[in-house]
Design a protein around this motif. Structure first.
Motif, PDB file in Angstrom:
ATOM      1  N   THR A 177       0.800  -1.226   0.000  1.00 31.11           N
ATOM      2  CA  THR A 177       0.000   0.000   0.000  1.00 31.11           C
ATOM      3  C   THR A 177       0.835   1.280   0.000  1.00 31.11           C
ATOM      4  OG1 THR A 177      -0.124  -0.088   2.418  1.00 31.11           O
ATOM      5  CG2 THR A 177      -1.908  -1.131   1.189  1.00 31.11           C
ATOM      6  N   ASN A 178       2.120   1.166   0.337  1.00 31.71           N
ATOM      7  CA  ASN A 178       2.958   2.367   0.444  1.00 31.71           C
ATOM      8  C   ASN A 178       4.331   2.060  -0.156  1.00 31.71           C
ATOM      9  OD1 ASN A 178       3.893   4.894   1.114  1.00 31.71           O
ATOM     10  ND2 ASN A 178       4.282   4.383   3.259  1.00 31.71           N
ATOM     11  N   ARG A 179       4.395   2.051  -1.477  1.00 36.95           N
ATOM     12  CA  ARG A 179       5.622   1.694  -2.173  1.00 36.95           C
ATOM     13  C   ARG A 179       6.746   2.669  -1.845  1.00 36.95           C
ATOM     14  NH1 ARG A 179       5.029  -3.503  -4.139  1.00 36.95           N
ATOM     15  NH2 ARG A 179       3.030  -3.713  -5.197  1.00 36.95           N
ATOM     16  N   ALA A 180       7.935   2.109  -1.592  1.00 37.04           N
ATOM     17  CA  ALA A 180       9.113   2.932  -1.301  1.00 37.04           C
ATOM     18  C   ALA A 180      10.077   2.870  -2.478  1.00 37.04           C
ATOM     19  CB  ALA A 180       9.794   2.439  -0.032  1.00 37.04           C
ATOM     20  N   PRO A 181      10.861   3.929  -2.704  1.00 36.30           N
ATOM     21  CA  PRO A 181      11.794   3.927  -3.841  1.00 36.30           C
ATOM     22  C   PRO A 181      12.929   2.925  -3.690  1.00 36.30           C
ATOM     23  CG  PRO A 181      12.067   5.912  -2.504  1.00 36.30           C
ATOM     24  CD  PRO A 181      10.834   5.231  -2.010  1.00 36.30           C
ATOM     25  N   THR A 182      13.321   2.605  -2.462  1.00 36.82           N
ATOM     26  CA  THR A 182      14.379   1.625  -2.226  1.00 36.82           C
ATOM     27  C   THR A 182      13.949   0.654  -1.141  1.00 36.82           C
ATOM     28  OG1 THR A 182      15.510   2.875  -0.480  1.00 36.82           O
ATOM     29  CG2 THR A 182      16.111   3.377  -2.770  1.00 36.82           C
ATOM     30  N   LEU A 183      14.569  -0.520  -1.140  1.00 37.74           N
ATOM     31  CA  LEU A 183      14.233  -1.527  -0.142  1.00 37.74           C
ATOM     32  C   LEU A 183      14.551  -1.038   1.266  1.00 37.74           C
ATOM     33  CD1 LEU A 183      13.080  -4.402  -0.027  1.00 37.74           C
ATOM     34  CD2 LEU A 183      15.428  -5.262  -0.045  1.00 37.74           C
ATOM     35  N   ALA A 184      15.618  -0.278   1.401  1.00 36.51           N
ATOM     36  CA  ALA A 184      16.007   0.228   2.723  1.00 36.51           C
ATOM     37  C   ALA A 184      14.957   1.157   3.315  1.00 36.51           C
ATOM     38  CB  ALA A 184      17.351   0.953   2.628  1.00 36.51           C
ATOM     39  N   GLN A 185      14.158   1.783   2.474  1.00 37.40           N
ATOM     40  CA  GLN A 185      13.121   2.696   2.935  1.00 37.40           C
ATOM     41  C   GLN A 185      11.763   2.026   3.080  1.00 37.40           C
ATOM     42  OE1 GLN A 185      14.268   5.431  -0.427  1.00 37.40           O
ATOM     43  NE2 GLN A 185      13.863   7.000   1.102  1.00 37.40           N
ATOM     44  N   ASP A 186      11.681   0.767   2.731  1.00 36.29           N
ATOM     45  CA  ASP A 186      10.396   0.077   2.740  1.00 36.29           C
ATOM     46  C   ASP A 186       9.954  -0.250   4.171  1.00 36.29           C
ATOM     47  OD1 ASP A 186       8.343  -1.567   1.016  1.00 36.29           O
ATOM     48  OD2 ASP A 186       8.981  -2.903   2.638  1.00 36.29           O
ATOM     49  N   ARG A 187       8.720   0.081   4.484  1.00 30.71           N
ATOM     50  CA  ARG A 187       8.203  -0.122   5.844  1.00 30.71           C
ATOM     51  C   ARG A 187       8.193  -1.603   6.218  1.00 30.71           C
ATOM     52  NH1 ARG A 187       3.024  -1.087   8.085  1.00 30.71           N
ATOM     53  NH2 ARG A 187       2.800  -0.241  10.203  1.00 30.71           N
ATOM     54  N   GLN A 188       7.757  -2.462   5.316  1.00 30.51           N
ATOM     55  CA  GLN A 188       7.688  -3.882   5.636  1.00 30.51           C
ATOM     56  C   GLN A 188       9.070  -4.499   5.789  1.00 30.51           C
ATOM     57  OE1 GLN A 188       5.112  -5.654   6.576  1.00 30.51           O
ATOM     58  NE2 GLN A 188       3.815  -3.850   6.375  1.00 30.51           N
ATOM     59  N   SER A 189      10.041  -3.966   5.070  1.00 31.68           N
ATOM     60  CA  SER A 189      11.413  -4.438   5.238  1.00 31.68           C
ATOM     61  C   SER A 189      11.910  -4.137   6.651  1.00 31.68           C
ATOM     62  CB  SER A 189      12.318  -3.773   4.200  1.00 31.68           C
ATOM     63  OG  SER A 189      13.668  -4.137   4.401  1.00 31.68           O
ATOM     64  N   ARG A 190      11.647  -2.935   7.122  1.00 35.15           N
ATOM     65  CA  ARG A 190      12.071  -2.558   8.478  1.00 35.15           C
ATOM     66  C   ARG A 190      11.340  -3.390   9.527  1.00 35.15           C
ATOM     67  NH1 ARG A 190      11.278   2.627   6.340  1.00 35.15           N
ATOM     68  NH2 ARG A 190       9.503   2.986   7.729  1.00 35.15           N
ATOM     69  N   LEU A 191      10.046  -3.597   9.328  1.00 33.63           N
ATOM     70  CA  LEU A 191       9.276  -4.364  10.307  1.00 33.63           C
ATOM     71  C   LEU A 191       9.714  -5.825  10.350  1.00 33.63           C
ATOM     72  CD1 LEU A 191       5.674  -2.957   9.789  1.00 33.63           C
ATOM     73  CD2 LEU A 191       7.196  -2.579  11.745  1.00 33.63           C
ATOM     74  N   PHE A 192      10.016  -6.383   9.185  1.00 35.51           N
ATOM     75  CA  PHE A 192      10.460  -7.781   9.124  1.00 35.51           C
ATOM     76  C   PHE A 192      11.683  -7.993  10.009  1.00 35.51           C
ATOM     77  CE2 PHE A 192      12.703 -11.362   7.113  1.00 35.51           C
ATOM     78  CZ  PHE A 192      11.675 -12.294   7.017  1.00 35.51           C
ATOM     79  N   ASP A 193      12.667  -7.110   9.880  1.00 31.47           N
ATOM     80  CA  ASP A 193      13.875  -7.211  10.708  1.00 31.47           C
ATOM     81  C   ASP A 193      13.575  -6.906  12.173  1.00 31.47           C
ATOM     82  OD1 ASP A 193      15.593  -8.004   8.740  1.00 31.47           O
ATOM     83  OD2 ASP A 193      16.508  -6.052   8.414  1.00 31.47           O
ATOM     84  N   LEU A 194      12.751  -5.908  12.411  1.00 32.74           N
ATOM     85  CA  LEU A 194      12.413  -5.531  13.782  1.00 32.74           C
ATOM     86  C   LEU A 194      11.749  -6.674  14.523  1.00 32.74           C
ATOM     87  CD1 LEU A 194      12.035  -3.407  16.052  1.00 32.74           C
ATOM     88  CD2 LEU A 194       9.881  -2.768  14.939  1.00 32.74           C
ATOM     89  N   TYR A 195      10.779  -7.311  13.900  1.00 34.13           N
ATOM     90  CA  TYR A 195      10.076  -8.410  14.565  1.00 34.13           C
ATOM     91  C   TYR A 195      11.012  -9.582  14.849  1.00 34.13           C
ATOM     92  CZ  TYR A 195       5.736  -6.001  13.233  1.00 34.13           C
ATOM     93  OH  TYR A 195       4.728  -5.091  13.070  1.00 34.13           O
ATOM     94  N   ASP A 196      11.881  -9.915  13.890  1.00 30.99           N
ATOM     95  CA  ASP A 196      12.834 -11.012  14.121  1.00 30.99           C
ATOM     96  C   ASP A 196      13.683 -10.741  15.357  1.00 30.99           C
ATOM     97  OD1 ASP A 196      12.042 -12.548  11.941  1.00 30.99           O
ATOM     98  OD2 ASP A 196      13.543 -11.688  10.598  1.00 30.99           O
ATOM     99  N   ARG A 197      14.211  -9.526  15.452  1.00 32.81           N
ATOM    100  CA  ARG A 197      15.109  -9.198  16.558  1.00 32.81           C
ATOM    101  C   ARG A 197      14.337  -9.071  17.878  1.00 32.81           C
ATOM    102  NH1 ARG A 197      19.626  -4.940  14.564  1.00 32.81           N
ATOM    103  NH2 ARG A 197      20.597  -5.779  16.455  1.00 32.81           N
ATOM    104  N   ALA A 198      13.160  -8.474  17.819  1.00 33.29           N
ATOM    105  CA  ALA A 198      12.375  -8.294  19.046  1.00 33.29           C
ATOM    106  C   ALA A 198      11.904  -9.624  19.605  1.00 33.29           C
ATOM    107  CB  ALA A 198      11.183  -7.384  18.775  1.00 33.29           C
ATOM    108  N   ARG A 199      11.407 -10.516  18.747  1.00 34.80           N
ATOM    109  CA  ARG A 199      10.916 -11.805  19.238  1.00 34.80           C
ATOM    110  C   ARG A 199      12.051 -12.614  19.875  1.00 34.80           C
ATOM    111  NH1 ARG A 199       6.789  -9.325  17.402  1.00 34.80           N
ATOM    112  NH2 ARG A 199       7.445  -8.258  19.304  1.00 34.80           N
ATOM    113  N   ALA A 200      13.257 -12.504  19.322  1.00 31.72           N
ATOM    114  CA  ALA A 200      14.394 -13.197  19.927  1.00 31.72           C
ATOM    115  C   ALA A 200      14.757 -12.583  21.266  1.00 31.72           C
ATOM    116  CB  ALA A 200      15.596 -13.156  18.985  1.00 31.72           C
TER     117      ALA A 200
END
Length: 284
Positions: A177-200
């Motif tokens: 729903t909110n396309r970003a120009p680069t993967l580093a700026q993508d909201r789902q990319s940030r959340l994917f990493d955040l959830y992995d680290r937080a759950r651990a």
């Protein structure tokens, strides 16, 4: 048990089951060459994910496999001495589940049906209803399937059931729903990493997170497979490329070290936690 090597895969899988099996076999061989005792493959590795998450076509869904399908038995044979977690669409009578199975050469070690379904998936799948850890030669493992890890209670349930390793199998795309120009700026990319680290970190367990790469329909998958230690530190990762993230660690020793001063599970206050009537997602 001592030091073991854990591998999490980034790879693309589509509808072609024969091709998918060949890719699984190659990843198992690569993980074995890397000395891995546990390999976590992506969600929907057998048959691919939905082509449209918002409005899935009922005539173009992934093929549904019986829980004892010969393909799964083939993967069990390929796994041999290794432990392998793999995602697929499970047929259960009139229902279909986004499911994962954990296998070794001895057969099925554990199963999971995705509990938390985003809106589009409810048109294609029924929801699972439990989180269970299970014993494997690589340690006590629990499984989550992509959106499951958004909810802290999911991984916490597995940790309370004694899971030392949480295997997160995903087909996690960039933001729809909110396309970003680069993967580093993508909201789902940030959340994917955040959830992995937080759950651990919050459960002081090891997280092995796999994901699909490439595209399916209008979705582009992130990759970003990783192994995360019980302090939330990323021990190995693939970034956005296909491949294996492989890390070696003494799981029990690392968990014991993380819990030596602050033992999160033992210091919970369950009597103070409750469901609030307004916890509906509506901020008003």
């Amino acid at each position: 048990m001592g030091v073991i090597r854990i591998a999490a895969a980034s790879a693309h899988f589509g509808r072609d089951l024969a091709f998918g099996l060949r890719r699984v076999a190659k990843l198992i061989d690569d993980a074995r060459r890397a000395g891995a005792a546990l390999l976590v493959l992506p969600d929907a590795a057998l048959g691919g994910y939905l082509a449209d998450l918002r409005h899935p076509d009922p005539d173009a869904l992934p093929p549904a496999l019986d829980p004892d399908d010969p393909l799964l038995k083939r993967i069990s044979a390929l796994a041999a001495e290794m432990v392998v977690c793999v995602g697929y669409c499970e047929a259960a009578g009139a229902e279909r589940y986004n499911a994962a199975v954990c296998l070794s050469g001895d057969g099925v070690l554990g199963r999971h049906r995705k509990v938390h379904l985003p809106a589009g998936e409810t048109a294609a799948y029924a929801a699972g209803d439990r989180f269970d850890a299970f014993d494997t030669p690589a340690g006590r493992v629990g499984m989550l399937i992509d959106y499951d890890k958004t909810f802290p209670e999911s991984a916490r349930s597995l940790a309370l059931d004694g899971a030392q390793i949480v295997a997160c199998l995903s087909a996690w795309p960039t933001s729809i729903t909110n396309r970003a120009p680069t993967l580093a700026q993508d909201r789902q990319s940030r959340l994917f990493d955040l959830y992995d680290r937080a759950r651990a970190a919050e459960n002081q367990v090891v997280v092995a997170s796999s994901n699909q790469t490439g595209a399916m329909g209008g979705m582009r998958f992130l990759g970003q497979a990783k192994v995360v230690g019980p302090g939330g530190d990323i021990l190995a990762r693939t970034w956005s490329k296909a491949g294996l993230a492989v890390a070696g660690l003494d799981v029990a020793a690392e968990i014991a070290s993380a819990r030596r001063v602050l033992a999160h599970l033992g210091e919970r206050r369950p009597g103070t936690y409750r469901e609030h009537p307004r916890a509906t997602g509506d901020p008003s």
